[in-house]
Design a protein around this motif. Structure first.
Motif, PDB file in Angstrom:
ATOM      1  N   ASN A  20       0.085  -2.361   0.928  1.00 42.78           N
ATOM      2  CA  ASN A  20      -1.066  -2.698   0.070  1.00 42.78           C
ATOM      3  C   ASN A  20      -1.971  -1.492  -0.163  1.00 42.78           C
ATOM      4  O   ASN A  20      -2.578  -1.375  -1.230  1.00 42.78           O
ATOM      5  CB  ASN A  20      -1.853  -3.873   0.650  1.00 42.78           C
ATOM      6  N   LYS A  31      -0.221   0.379  -2.847  1.00 43.97           N
ATOM      7  CA  LYS A  31      -0.466  -0.302  -4.134  1.00 43.97           C
ATOM      8  C   LYS A  31      -1.850   0.023  -4.676  1.00 43.97           C
ATOM      9  O   LYS A  31      -2.056   0.111  -5.888  1.00 43.97           O
ATOM     10  CB  LYS A  31      -0.362  -1.828  -3.958  1.00 43.97           C
ATOM     11  N   PRO A  62       1.734 -13.823   5.966  1.00 41.95           N
ATOM     12  CA  PRO A  62       1.576 -14.119   4.530  1.00 41.95           C
ATOM     13  C   PRO A  62       0.341 -13.457   3.934  1.00 41.95           C
ATOM     14  O   PRO A  62       0.376 -12.924   2.828  1.00 41.95           O
ATOM     15  CB  PRO A  62       1.441 -15.654   4.492  1.00 41.95           C
ATOM     16  N   LYS A  63      -0.763 -13.462   4.704  1.00 37.02           N
ATOM     17  CA  LYS A  63      -1.997 -12.854   4.185  1.00 37.02           C
ATOM     18  C   LYS A  63      -1.959 -11.331   4.273  1.00 37.02           C
ATOM     19  O   LYS A  63      -2.632 -10.646   3.502  1.00 37.02           O
ATOM     20  CB  LYS A  63      -3.225 -13.444   4.889  1.00 37.02           C
ATOM     21  N   ILE A 111       0.725  -9.725   3.564  1.00 38.65           N
ATOM     22  CA  ILE A 111       1.496  -9.412   2.352  1.00 38.65           C
ATOM     23  C   ILE A 111       0.600  -9.542   1.111  1.00 38.65           C
ATOM     24  O   ILE A 111       0.578  -8.667   0.241  1.00 38.65           O
ATOM     25  CB  ILE A 111       2.738 -10.342   2.246  1.00 38.65           C
ATOM     26  N   ASP A 112      -0.187 -10.638   1.050  1.00 45.55           N
ATOM     27  CA  ASP A 112      -1.062 -10.870  -0.123  1.00 45.55           C
ATOM     28  C   ASP A 112      -2.284  -9.952  -0.156  1.00 45.55           C
ATOM     29  O   ASP A 112      -2.989  -9.908  -1.154  1.00 45.55           O
ATOM     30  CB  ASP A 112      -1.638 -12.307  -0.088  1.00 45.55           C
ATOM     31  N   THR A 123      -4.939 -10.518   1.805  1.00 44.05           N
ATOM     32  CA  THR A 123      -6.089 -11.434   1.905  1.00 44.05           C
ATOM     33  C   THR A 123      -6.458 -11.722   3.359  1.00 44.05           C
ATOM     34  O   THR A 123      -6.925 -12.809   3.688  1.00 44.05           O
ATOM     35  CB  THR A 123      -5.791 -12.764   1.170  1.00 44.05           C
TER      36      THR A 123
END
Ligand code: NAD
Length: 298
Positions: free
Chosen positions: A19, A22, A127-128, A130-131, A133
């Motif tokens: 991230n 990104k 999951p967060k 990856i997102d 968040t």
């Protein structure tokens, strides 16, 4: 723009580092395991270092995401640790969930060399991560928080300074107590519903919007119904957090009876070979007691 250092590229660290890439940052990465470093280097935006010292020498801000206190001590204070490479004025931010007393010890050792330190553990899981968040709970000086906040915000939806060094990990221990006991309560309830002859999926649908509903319930019940227990957040890591909570509790004079009980449940699961499963597998302990399986019906 100076490169960001990133040490520890596991379940959490790797997507968090991605991230940052990104968001446009270039990284210098290090892990004791070469494979995830190679994956980051493949992005074309990360350089692999030979040691934490090299990471800290090349970057103004070095982030760490390793399993526990001994790994943080090795990466920062050990041979070729970040302390050997970092010049005065640089900042080390440890995002691992560790004993807050060790955060303070590491912070003191770095401070003696003019290097700044913060503890900034996260909640949210893979999951967060990856997102991008995650929720960050941060301990350290306001000036250091202001310096790191834009970077942490590339990986998290919430970044809160909770106090001085150690406060981030005290907050994380509070979080881990609530999560563990919430999973246990949801598990016991779903086992009761199932054995009493009511479809656990309908029970979940009926109660999730009321007072009993929780982020834990929404995250873990669908996985239990699908019999998915791959991690996620391993029981062994949660045992580590509860051990840190109990140790700090004893040190500051706070008995933690509920924490001690769920700790022993997790110990039983580990003995039963489930330490590397997701902590959602706590339900399997209660299923075993009642000799019933909570699963999707029909
Ligand atoms: P992990 O075991 O998947 O990854 C840890 C990484 O650190 C591995 O790649 C390992 O090779 C590396 N490492 C170990 N020692 C090292 C050292 N001395 N120097 C460099 N690299 C080293 O663990 P994870 O699930 O990514 O968890 C990391 C931290 O985040 C833990 O403190 C954990 O409690 C916390 N956390 C995890 C989750 C989750 O859902 N997995 C959620 C929130 C917080």
């Amino acid at each position: 723009m100076s490169k960001i250092g990133f040490i520890g590229l596991g379940i959490m660290g790797k997507p968090m580092a991605r991230n940052l890439v990104k968001a446009g940052y270039e990284l210098v990465v290090y892990d004791v395991n070469a494979a995830p470093m190679a994956e980051l280097v493949e992005t074309g935006k990360a350089e692999a270092a030979a040691s934490p010292a090299e990471v800290a020498a090349k970057c103004d801000i070095t982030l760490i995401m390793v399993p526990n206190s001994p790994h943080v001590k090795a990466a920062v204070l050990g041979a070729n640790g970040a302390i050997e490479g970092a010049a005065p004025g640089k900042l080390v931010v440890d995002m691992s969930s560790i004993d807050p007393m060790v955060s303070r010890e590491v912070g003191k050792a770095l401070e003696a060399k003019g290097i700044f330190f913060m503890d900034a553990p996260v909640s949210g899981g893979e999951p967060k991560a990856i997102d991008g968040t995650l929720s960050f709970m941060v301990g350290g000086r306001q000036e250091d928080f202001d310096r790191a906040e834009p970077i942490l915000k590339c990986m998290g939806a919430s970044v809160v300074r909770c106090g001085d060094i150690g406060a981030g990990n005290v907050t994380k221990l509070a979080n881990q107590i609530v999560v563990a006991l919430n999973i246990a309560a949801v598990s016991e309830a779903m086992v009761l519903a199932t054995k009493a002859g009511v479809d656990p999926e309908l029970v979940y649908k009926a109660i999730r919007g009321g007072l009993a509903g929780s982020t834990v319930m929404d995250a873990k019940v669908p996985l239990a119904l699908a019999r998915k227990f791959n991690p996620g957040f391993r029981i062994n890591l949660h045992i580590k957090d509860l051990a840190n909570a109990i140790s700090v509790g004893h040190e500051v004079g706070v008995p933690l009876p509920l924490t001690a009980q769920i700790m022993e449940t997790m110990q039983a699961l580990r003995v039963d070979g489930m330490g590397d499963l997701d902590h959602g597998a706590i339900i399997r302990h209660y299923e075993k007691l009642a000799q019933v399986e909570v699963k999707k019906q029909g």
